[in-house]
Scaffold this motif. Structure first.
Motif, PDB file in Angstrom:
ATOM      1  N   ARG A  38       8.931  10.164   7.944  1.00 31.86           N
ATOM      2  CA  ARG A  38       8.086  11.351   7.819  1.00 31.86           C
ATOM      3  C   ARG A  38       7.128  11.274   6.636  1.00 31.86           C
ATOM      4  O   ARG A  38       6.435  12.260   6.339  1.00 31.86           O
ATOM      5  CB  ARG A  38       8.950  12.605   7.712  1.00 31.86           C
ATOM      6  N   LEU A  39       7.095  10.127   5.960  1.00 29.54           N
ATOM      7  CA  LEU A  39       6.201   9.934   4.827  1.00 29.54           C
ATOM      8  C   LEU A  39       5.286   8.755   5.093  1.00 29.54           C
ATOM      9  O   LEU A  39       5.548   7.929   5.970  1.00 29.54           O
ATOM     10  CB  LEU A  39       7.007   9.692   3.546  1.00 29.54           C
ATOM     11  N   SER A  40       4.207   8.683   4.338  1.00 26.82           N
ATOM     12  CA  SER A  40       3.288   7.554   4.484  1.00 26.82           C
ATOM     13  C   SER A  40       3.975   6.269   4.038  1.00 26.82           C
ATOM     14  O   SER A  40       4.954   6.289   3.294  1.00 26.82           O
ATOM     15  CB  SER A  40       2.026   7.792   3.650  1.00 26.82           C
ATOM     16  N   VAL A  41       3.451   5.151   4.492  1.00 27.35           N
ATOM     17  CA  VAL A  41       4.043   3.852   4.171  1.00 27.35           C
ATOM     18  C   VAL A  41       3.614   3.426   2.772  1.00 27.35           C
ATOM     19  O   VAL A  41       2.429   3.436   2.446  1.00 27.35           O
ATOM     20  CB  VAL A  41       3.619   2.791   5.206  1.00 27.35           C
ATOM     21  N   ALA A  42       4.583   3.059   1.944  1.00 24.04           N
ATOM     22  CA  ALA A  42       4.294   2.577   0.591  1.00 24.04           C
ATOM     23  C   ALA A  42       4.448   1.065   0.503  1.00 24.04           C
ATOM     24  O   ALA A  42       3.659   0.374  -0.126  1.00 24.04           O
ATOM     25  CB  ALA A  42       5.202   3.261  -0.424  1.00 24.04           C
ATOM     26  N   GLY A  43       5.491   0.540   1.121  1.00 20.63           N
ATOM     27  CA  GLY A  43       5.695  -0.911   1.127  1.00 20.63           C
ATOM     28  C   GLY A  43       5.991  -1.497  -0.232  1.00 20.63           C
ATOM     29  O   GLY A  43       5.615  -2.632  -0.507  1.00 20.63           O
ATOM     30  N   ALA A  61       7.145  -7.621   5.177  1.00 21.12           N
ATOM     31  CA  ALA A  61       7.661  -6.251   5.067  1.00 21.12           C
ATOM     32  C   ALA A  61       7.423  -5.534   6.394  1.00 21.12           C
ATOM     33  O   ALA A  61       6.286  -5.274   6.781  1.00 21.12           O
ATOM     34  CB  ALA A  61       6.972  -5.517   3.924  1.00 21.12           C
ATOM     35  N   SER A  62       8.483  -5.187   7.085  1.00 19.26           N
ATOM     36  CA  SER A  62       8.357  -4.644   8.438  1.00 19.26           C
ATOM     37  C   SER A  62       7.799  -3.231   8.462  1.00 19.26           C
ATOM     38  O   SER A  62       7.281  -2.786   9.485  1.00 19.26           O
ATOM     39  CB  SER A  62       9.716  -4.667   9.136  1.00 19.26           C
ATOM     40  N   CYS A  63       7.880  -2.501   7.350  1.00 19.54           N
ATOM     41  CA  CYS A  63       7.401  -1.115   7.354  1.00 19.54           C
ATOM     42  C   CYS A  63       5.886  -1.041   7.433  1.00 19.54           C
ATOM     43  O   CYS A  63       5.344  -0.040   7.903  1.00 19.54           O
ATOM     44  CB  CYS A  63       7.895  -0.371   6.117  1.00 19.54           C
ATOM     45  N   GLY A  64       5.206  -2.099   6.979  1.00 17.82           N
ATOM     46  CA  GLY A  64       3.746  -2.068   6.981  1.00 17.82           C
ATOM     47  C   GLY A  64       3.115  -3.039   7.954  1.00 17.82           C
ATOM     48  O   GLY A  64       1.888  -3.175   7.980  1.00 17.82           O
ATOM     49  N   GLN A  65       3.916  -3.717   8.755  1.00 17.15           N
ATOM     50  CA  GLN A  65       3.399  -4.714   9.688  1.00 17.15           C
ATOM     51  C   GLN A  65       3.228  -4.099  11.076  1.00 17.15           C
ATOM     52  O   GLN A  65       4.194  -3.737  11.729  1.00 17.15           O
ATOM     53  CB  GLN A  65       4.350  -5.903   9.774  1.00 17.15           C
TER      54      GLN A  65
END
Length: 683
Positions: A38-43, A61-65
């Motif tokens: 629910r938050l923006s991606v920081a990575g 980093a899978s959160c930003g890919q």
């Protein structure tokens, strides 16, 4: 849609999704600290590393890919495991060995991941860094030496709460997360950063060193301190409720909870009524149930039905309100009302008093007009949903009422109800905004309905909705935002005076000789004339008990199974977490007992029988929740003209709005921190 393979499992996800989202869709867990859906991606934590074929041979980093069609992902290869172990080793370089004394113990993401990826010894012998512990107010306890700079708290306060008070300062090893100027957090949603923190850097200050999670008995329930009906989990030990946490419900509160609902839990054990009381010679004395019932029976039998009345408070459940209505019906009295605030509006149709768009439906709107309401104080979680839609872009907001910081930009259309007529006539520029919108909506505050021109405001707001395309077969943009958890359920029950009967204002001003207050603790009850015999049924020694001649101890919402209807008309069930104290009983049981004592026994002996009776008599409670269509354009009945007197805020003090929060030392500390003038006046 993109098709990709993760650990041999083929999954299809929408274009633009990230690899970590695709892994969740495939049921594969990837460790993370900074990522939150629910938050923006920081990575910036690098714990969610994966290996992707045909890409440079290094962890990603899978959160930003973003996903791509045909992508092949490995989440548990040797490269990935080495990368995660390295990240964990770096995170623990400066992390203190606080686990035995840390309040987060047993619920700590860092602990959980250290089991899988941590080492049994550190290769670093340098001194661990130390960080000062800032004071963020009476709710959030800081131990920033444990902070791993995931920035979840920063992103939450900036994006969801809309109060950009926390950020990262300095650089490198000197980086620290703090408020830019040391002060108490001002957001009504600040407690959610405790849930978001993956380590023990942010914990609950009132709950500090109270219990370990494995000692607690967990019960799902519903919050009743506002009308949103947030889903909560009640954690209790023995006979005491120790904390309240939010539960996920995407249609209502997502996973957020207001500070009052979360932290006023300590008010549940203070100023409690645990036995019946009778006032004799101006003073209250403890009594037995038999004595209390005998005193009530004597007064009721000596009073004509037309001179008796009943009022419900803000926290009452459906079962007790139905029992009270039928109890007074059995006595022959029709003087009942749930609008103790004096709200005057047409309640003949359900659409006239519901939040018809639904809370989740806010995300579909492209224009919003707020009338006489401050959603930030009246319903913080709902206000966060408005901000979420505003951040997505394309939502224009107008406000009629007192200007205040709502956490999003808006056009201040005016301060008084007469501006509604200017919008109807097309004389105000914001009328063009509503006219050009595809799915416009309005929110009418319950405080606006309790004015002398409340009926006129209600009717005019509906006409505004009809004129500006808010009422269509697939969209209902007319919404009333209630502040009392019991109000919609009471209106559905018809807990209102019929023609010729007295309303709340008449009863409170001495129109009846016997007045029954079901949890009615509004300050107006203090002014009930001395000649009125008052029976107060409730759980706290507040305004209602102070005025009562007979006190019957009831159960708080954590101490009974109960049904509640939130502002959008959604029926939800609360469950008992602890037993009521002393001789206190569930409210419907008290009413069933007194009705039998008076010879008019209610037709149910168990809660199941009562609920069956409820659903048989009122089919609306047996139906599944659904959004209403706006095809019925008939306007509510209007009375009088719109006033030029400006709207005044319904809540001047968010932290103390009911008997529970007024009994809470934590809420008193919040008032002292944020509203010192109110705290001084109370003293």
């Amino acid at each position: 849609m993109a098709k990709l393979t993760i650990d041999g499992i083929e999954v299809e996800v929408p274009n633009g999704s990230t690899v970590i989202q695709a892994a969740e869709a495939a049921g594969i867990e990837i460790p993370r600290f900074c990522y939150h859906e629910r938050l923006s991606v920081a990575g910036n934590c690098r714990m969610c590393l994966v290996e992707i074929e045909k890409m440079p041979p290094k962890p990603v980093a899978s959160c930003g890919q973003p996903v791509a069609d045909g992508m092949v992902v490995h989440t548990d290869s040797e490269m990935v495991r080495k990368g995660r172990r390295g990240v964990m080793e770096f995170l623990l370089i400066n992390h203190p060995l606080d686990c035995p004394i840390c309040d987060q113990g047993g619920e700590c993401d860092l602990q959980d991941e250290a089991v899988a990826y941590g080492r049994d010894a550190s290769r670093y012998e340098e001194d661990k860094r130390s960080v000062a512990q800032p004071d963020w107010g009476p709710l959030v306890r800081t131990t920033m030496t444990r902070c791993i700079h995931c920035t979840r708290c920063v992103r939450f306060t900036t994006e969801v709460a809309g109060t950009a008070e926390i950020g990262g300062t300095f650089r490198g090893e000197s980086t620290k997360i703090s408020t830019y100027v040391e002060k108490a957090l001002t957001s009504e949603l600040s407690g959610n950063i405790i849930d978001l923190c993956p380590v023990g850097a942010l914990t609950s200050k009132p709950y500090a060193f109270t219990a370990r999670p494995w000692e607690l008995r967990k019960t799902d329930s519903i919050d009743v301190l506002d009308a949103v009906g947030s889903n909560i989990r009640i954690d209790a030990r023995g006979a005491e409720v120790l904390r309240i946490l939010p539960r996920i419900n995407d249609d209502v509160n997502e996973e957020w909870l207001g500070d009052k609902s979360r932290f006023s839990v300590d008010g549940l054990k203070r100023r409690r009524l645990d036995r019946p009381w009778i006032r004799e010679n101006g003073k209250l004395r403890a009594a037995s149930w038999e004595e209390a019932f005998a005193a009530i029976a004597g007064k009721v039998k000596a009073t004509a039905p037309a001179k008796m009345g009943a009022l419900t408070g803000d926290l009452a459940d459906l079962e007790s309100m139905l029992a009270l209505k039928e109890f007074f019906g059995g006595l022959g009295s029709k003087n009942i009302d749930c609008r103790i605030d004096g709200a005057a509006f047409d309640a003949t149709k359900r659409a006239y008093y519901l939040f018809n768009t639904s809370i989740a439906g806010i995300e579909e709107a492209d224009a919003l007009l707020i009338i006489g309401s401050n959603p930030r104080h009246e319903a913080p979680v709902l206000n966060a949903r408005i901000r979420k839609r505003w951040l997505a872009g394309g939502l224009k907001v107008g406000l009629i009422g007192a200007a205040s910081d709502l956490t999003y930009k808006y056009d201040h259309v005016g301060e008084a109800p007469v501006v509604l007529q200017a919008l109807l006539d097309g004389a105000h520029p914001f009328a063009e905004v509503l006219k050009s919108a595809q799915k416009p909506m309005l929110i009418l505050g319950a405080g606006g309905l309790s004015r002398s021109d409340g009926a006129a405001i209600h009717a005019t707001a509906w006409k505004l909705a009809a004129q500006f395309n808010m009422l269509t077969p697939d969209w209902h943009g007319f919404n009333v935002l209630h502040h009392a958890a019991s109000r919609v359920g009471a209106l559905d029950l018809g807990f209102l005076p019929c023609e010729g009967a007295m309303d709340a204002k008449a009863m409170l001003s001495g129109g009846v000789d016997v007045l029954w207050l079901l949890g009615a603790d509004n300050e107006t009850v203090r002014s009930i004339p001395a000649q009125t015999f008052v029976v107060y049924q409730g759980h706290h020694g507040d305004a209602g008990a102070a005025r009562a001649d007979i006190i019957l101890p009831g159960a708080a919402y954590t101490e009974k199974d109960g049904l509640y209807v939130n502002t959008e008309g959604r029926l939800q069930q609360a469950f008992v977490a602890v037993k009521p104290p002393g001789d206190a009983r569930e409210d419907w049981r008290i009413l069933r007992a007194i009705s039998a004592y008076l010879g008019h026994a209610l037709p149910y002996d168990t809660l199941e029988q009562l609920r069956d009776h409820l659903k048989a008599e009122y089919p609306v409670f047996a139906a599944e929740f659904r959004r209403l269509a706006g095809t019925d354009l008939a306007a509510p009945a209007a009375a009088g003209a719109l006033s030029s007197v400006p709207f005044t805020p319904l809540l001047t003090n968010y932290y103390q709005t009911d008997a529970i929060s007024r009994s809470s030392p934590t809420m008193a500390a919040c008032v002292a921190a944020h509203h010192p003038a109110l705290a001084e006046a109370a003293e």
